[in-house]
Design a protein around this motif. Structure first.
Motif, PDB file in Angstrom:
ATOM      1  N   ILE A 371      12.561  17.272 -20.808  1.00 24.96           N
ATOM      2  CA  ILE A 371      13.389  17.404 -22.010  1.00 24.96           C
ATOM      3  C   ILE A 371      14.332  18.591 -21.872  1.00 24.96           C
ATOM      4  N   ILE A 372      13.813  19.707 -21.369  1.00 23.88           N
ATOM      5  CA  ILE A 372      14.633  20.914 -21.202  1.00 23.88           C
ATOM      6  C   ILE A 372      15.774  20.657 -20.226  1.00 23.88           C
ATOM      7  N   LEU A 373      15.467  20.073 -19.085  1.00 20.04           N
ATOM      8  CA  LEU A 373      16.493  19.817 -18.077  1.00 20.04           C
ATOM      9  C   LEU A 373      17.533  18.813 -18.565  1.00 20.04           C
ATOM     10  N   LYS A 374      17.077  17.808 -19.318  1.00 19.07           N
ATOM     11  CA  LYS A 374      18.017  16.807 -19.819  1.00 19.07           C
ATOM     12  C   LYS A 374      18.942  17.397 -20.883  1.00 19.07           C
ATOM     13  N   HIS A 375      18.385  18.094 -21.860  1.00 21.95           N
ATOM     14  CA  HIS A 375      19.171  18.585 -22.991  1.00 21.95           C
ATOM     15  C   HIS A 375      19.951  19.864 -22.669  1.00 21.95           C
ATOM     16  N   SER A 376      19.671  20.492 -21.548  1.00 20.58           N
ATOM     17  CA  SER A 376      20.379  21.726 -21.203  1.00 20.58           C
ATOM     18  C   SER A 376      21.536  21.496 -20.232  1.00 20.58           C
ATOM     19  N   GLN A 377      21.842  20.244 -19.939  1.00 20.55           N
ATOM     20  CA  GLN A 377      22.944  19.967 -19.010  1.00 20.55           C
ATOM     21  C   GLN A 377      24.263  20.486 -19.587  1.00 20.55           C
ATOM     22  N   GLY A 378      24.941  21.304 -18.797  1.00 22.63           N
ATOM     23  CA  GLY A 378      26.195  21.903 -19.231  1.00 22.63           C
ATOM     24  C   GLY A 378      26.029  23.094 -20.143  1.00 22.63           C
TER      25      GLY A 378
END
Length: 423
Positions: A371-378
């Motif tokens: 979840i962290i890696l997905k939602h922190s893109q950019g």
């Protein structure tokens, strides 16, 4: 519990090790409280659901949705408490507590999976279903804006920076967290390694999370010495007070005696502990396997702590919000049984299956980081400082070289044993 010899016969699915660690039932409460009573619980559950179905006012749609969601969670946890098997290690204060705790873990894991399929905006807005105050951007609090100790011009206090830092929510949270870690890990040296390593992680990631930016006196005195060190020492005193066995993780000299590592507890104190305690002797530098599994424990514990900060930052959840408070306490209790299951899996040479709670703990942390890696893109575009890249390269080289040296030592030892056996 009294020592009792048992002679039994089993199939190929269970070995002597399993039976040796399965305590004979000891009933601290009346024996009727240890019976299943599945039909009784069925009737009680049907009666409660019937009450809320036919006698509850359902005119408020939003209230219906929230109470229905809460009812779903409670029914699931209740079902787990009735139907799940008992923990193989923990049966106090009562087996139902650990069954329901596993149910809480399953609920949390399934909700994380649901968030995994949402985008960032929808994930933030979904949290407003639990609390309408959420879904709003949080102010970034940087603890390194003013690192002066003496502030004579401030109207509140001449030591305002220290006062503001001391009364921050993270001070008791850090101390309580390391208190639980010491009780769970029961090795002061390893806890200190974890403490210093996490401070280095904060130093590494402060360019991403503003809360990680701290003054030198905050990081060294308040965090490492006062909060972390105080929590570790209080946990150590608690272990000594209840006369727990001290776990040895292979760092330094094992000072425990063969006979003095465990003594009987009082009835009240033992009610809050398992029937028996395993001696965690990891022998970190004893073999390549032990080294890698202990390093993974350090990584996993640190990743569990870090995910709390990243989820808070990305999903806009205040540090003192009840969602994060519940997560911290859940992780603390769930780590007790999951780490013990992890130790059993490692000490068996990976021949036993990984325990249910440890498996679920790993899946939960992996999902949190997805979840962290997905939602922190950019979101985090600033590169890591060059000196930190060099530091992490050095740490990586040390871990890899140590593992290779231990692997070579293991091979040499095996060859030596073969030669001796032939002679």
């Amino acid at each position: 519990m009294k020592e009792v010899g048992v002679q039994t016969q089993s199939g190929d699915s269970a070995g002597p090790r399993v039976f040796s660690k399965t305590p004979i039932p000891e009933f601290e409460f009346p024996q009727i409280l240890y019976s299943s009573h599945t039909v009784l619980w069925l009737l009680i559950a049907v009666g409660i659901l019937g009450y809320f179905t036919f006698l509850r006012d359902d005119s408020d749609s939003l209230l219906n949705q929230r109470q229905g969601f809460l009812g779903l969670i409670l029914v699931f946890i209740f079902t787990c408490g009735v139907q799940l098997p008992d923990s193989g290690f923990f049966s106090r204060p009562h087996p139902v507590f650990w069954r329901m705790l596993q149910g809480v873990g399953l609920c949390y894991f399934t909700m994380l999976v649901y968030l995994l399929f949402q985008n960032l905006d929808d994930s933030r807005q979904l949290l407003t279903f639990l609390d309408p105050k959420l879904g709003k951007s949080l102010p970034d609090k940087n603890y390194a804006d003013d690192c002066r100790i003496y502030t004579p011009e401030h109207p509140e206090s001449i030591f305002y920076n220290i006062k503001d830092c001391f009364f921050d929510i993270y001070i008791p949270a850090h101390a309580l967290g390391w208190f639980f870690k010491m009780i769970i890990i029961r090795d002061m040296k390893l806890c200190w390694i974890l403490s210093v390593f996490f401070e280095f992680l904060e130093l590494t990631l402060k360019f991403q999370i503003p809360n990680f930016a701290e003054c030198w006196w905050d990081s060294l005195i308040f965090d490492i010495i006062l909060c972390n060190g105080g929590g570790i020492y209080l946990g150590y005193l608690t272990c000594r007070f209840f006369q727990m066995k001290e776990f040895f993780w292979g760092i330094g000299e094992d000072k425990r005696s063969a006979t003095g590592r465990f003594s009987a507890l009082s009835r009240t104190a033992s009610q809050l502990t398992p029937h028996s305690w395993l001696s965690f002797n990891w022998e970190m530098f004893g073999s390549c396997k032990n080294f890698i599994t202990t390093i993974w424990l350090v990584i996993f514990v640190s990743a569990t702590d870090l995910s709390n900060f990243y989820l808070k930052f990305i999903l806009w959840i205040p540090a003192d919000h009840w969602i994060l408070v519940i997560r911290v306490f859940f992780v603390a209790f769930y780590a007790m049984v999951s780490i013990e299951e992890y130790f059993e899996y490692v000490s068996s040479g990976f021949r036993l299956r990984l325990g249910t709670n440890s498996w679920l703990a790993h899946m939960t942390v992996f999902t949190e980081w997805m979840i962290i890696l997905k939602h922190s893109q950019g979101m985090f575009v600033e590169p890591m400082p060059y000196w930190l890249q060099i530091a992490w390269t050095g740490i990586g080289c040390f871990v890899v070289s140590s593992a290779l040296c231990l692997f070579y030592s293991d091979i040499s030892k095996k060859n030596s044993d073969k030669v001796k056996s032939v002679q």
